[in-house]
Design an enzyme around this catalytic site. Sequence first.
Site, PDB file in Angstrom:
ATOM      1  N   GLU A  36       0.863  -1.182   0.000  1.00 30.64           N
ATOM      2  CA  GLU A  36       0.000   0.000   0.000  1.00 30.64           C
ATOM      3  C   GLU A  36       0.900   1.232   0.000  1.00 30.64           C
ATOM      4  O   GLU A  36       1.749   1.385   0.870  1.00 30.64           O
ATOM      5  CB  GLU A  36      -0.922  -0.004   1.224  1.00 30.64           C
TER       6      GLU A  36
ATOM      7  N   CYS B 109     -15.189   6.813   2.044  1.00 32.50           N
ATOM      8  CA  CYS B 109     -16.581   7.300   2.094  1.00 32.50           C
ATOM      9  C   CYS B 109     -16.805   8.206   3.305  1.00 32.50           C
ATOM     10  O   CYS B 109     -17.695   9.063   3.300  1.00 32.50           O
ATOM     11  CB  CYS B 109     -17.553   6.127   2.165  1.00 32.50           C
TER      12      CYS B 109
ATOM     13  N   ASP C  76     -12.479  -0.425  -7.555  1.00 31.75           N
ATOM     14  CA  ASP C  76     -12.627   0.711  -8.479  1.00 31.75           C
ATOM     15  C   ASP C  76     -11.811   0.572  -9.761  1.00 31.75           C
ATOM     16  O   ASP C  76     -11.985   1.356 -10.689  1.00 31.75           O
ATOM     17  CB  ASP C  76     -12.179   2.006  -7.781  1.00 31.75           C
TER      18      ASP C  76
ATOM     19  N   TRP D  46     -50.283   4.894   2.564  1.00 27.91           N
ATOM     20  CA  TRP D  46     -49.707   4.484   1.271  1.00 27.91           C
ATOM     21  C   TRP D  46     -48.271   4.970   1.255  1.00 27.91           C
ATOM     22  O   TRP D  46     -48.023   6.180   1.186  1.00 27.91           O
ATOM     23  CB  TRP D  46     -50.481   5.091   0.097  1.00 27.91           C
TER      24      TRP D  46
END
Length: 463
Positions: free
Chosen positions: A36, A46, A289, A440
Amino acid sequence: MAQRLIVVGGDAAGMAAASQARRRRDRADLEIVAFERGHSTSYSACGIPYWISGVVPERDQLVARDPATFRADFDIDVRLRHEVTAIDLARREVVARDLDGGGEVRERFDELVYATGAVPKRPDWAGPEVRGVFGVQTLDDASALRAWLDAEPSPRRAVVVGGGYIGVEMAEALIQRGLSVTLVERADQPMSTVDPDMAALVADAMRGVGIDIRTGVEVTGLDERAGRVSAVVTTDGPLPADVVVLGLGVRPDTALAEAAGLPIGVSGGIRVDRRMRVPGAPGVWAAGDCVETLHRVSGLPVHVPLGTHANKQGRVAGINLGGGYATFPGVIGTAVTKVCDLEVGRTGLREREATASGFEFVSVRAESTNRAGYYPGARTMTVKLIAERSSGRLLGAQIVGWSEAAKRIDTLAVALWNEMTVDEMTALDLGYAPPYAPVWDPVLIAARKAVDALHHAQGRAPC
Ligand SMILES: Cc1cc2nc3c(=O)[nH]c(=O)nc-3n(C[C@H](O)[C@H](O)[C@H](O)COP(=O)(O)OP(=O)(O)OC[C@H]3O[C@@H](n4cnc5c(N)ncnc54)[C@H](O)[C@@H]3O)c2cc1C
């Protein structure tokens, strides 16, 4: 001798694959090394807007598992600040550079997981010579932005360039920190992930919280004072700025894959099969990604860079290379976001996408409320449905509304995934109590309206 798995990229997809592989194969059978190039593993990109805003107080809260945990609990050799610079498929080796020490290592592999993520688009005018311009792709990017916002002289005016969901979330974060915020978007509306009529509702809400939105405007350059950004130059004139945040979208990070000869699909992502194997490259897997995937409604290969897919795809790769069996069945484009209290959800195809995919369709917009009209806190919710004209099958749905709006998209996503017609949806047994929905539910109201529109389009009497 143990086999060797090399993972390139230590976030969602890469580390999901590594941990799943480890659950199925112990160290005597499979050595795992993860490279990494940043400072963290398994972090939540996120969550970046919420750390920038201060809603999430600590940076480390965004890190799900650090390298020490991977070493101790999963026996994974994580090498932070190591950038893989080449993949040699013939010799089954990767070359990695130590970004701090400068040295280079070569590591052999039997299995390789390619999980490099995406590259944020960065225009030429956003070069390194002017300080105060930030992307927000990684936690390192976010740390640099936080440091700039926290330093003296404290920035007061922010310009966010790009009105996709990341730009919108960053505009919210900066306004919550007390900056004055201008969002510049080349298109006619921000939030192009929903249809323009729904995006207009989002734009209104953003203006309502004080975000200055400039649409149909393009950024062409920057002005600076003593090396710090002082304004963004646009086709509509200069906009003063002490900080600029880029949210211009991403493309799959495939540079190493292309150099190694791995196949790239029409969307620009790496081609994979349903088990996340890269065709024609035995022992090579890709996820997240950087890959392209199947859109289950349009049937087309697409690049949809979302954390939800990256985690699932990494898991599928890890299960398979660990000796199990798992498949990734494709996506339907479900996503949610919010700007302050306004929530936005979408699934399936937008009108433009439905047209491009060759569907004939009707679309309806139904306005109702999130709770019974008399119950405190009842607020407007707009549900848009797109249904195939001949069959009535749901093709896409969008929701914009206040509390409890966004996650209602999941009901619609399940209906869409299971290829329900809007007629079938009208009978769905959804929960009702005044604090949660009108009698509804907004989803049912929209489905009924879509059925009427279909009957009208088919020349039948409305029901
Ligand atoms: C601000 C922001 C908000 C987001 N919000 C959401 C959301 O709400 N919902 C959602 O579903 N998705 C969201 N996303 C998208 C989500 O974060 C990504 O889809 C996800 O992180 C992708 O995971 P990944 O592992 O494929 O790639 P990444 O998370 O990008 O990880 C790839 C890693 O590989 C490393 N790397 C790349 N090349 C090399 C190399 N050569 N050598 C070594 N390391 C390398 C990178 O440093 C990086 O850490 C958001 C993204 C951002 C930026």
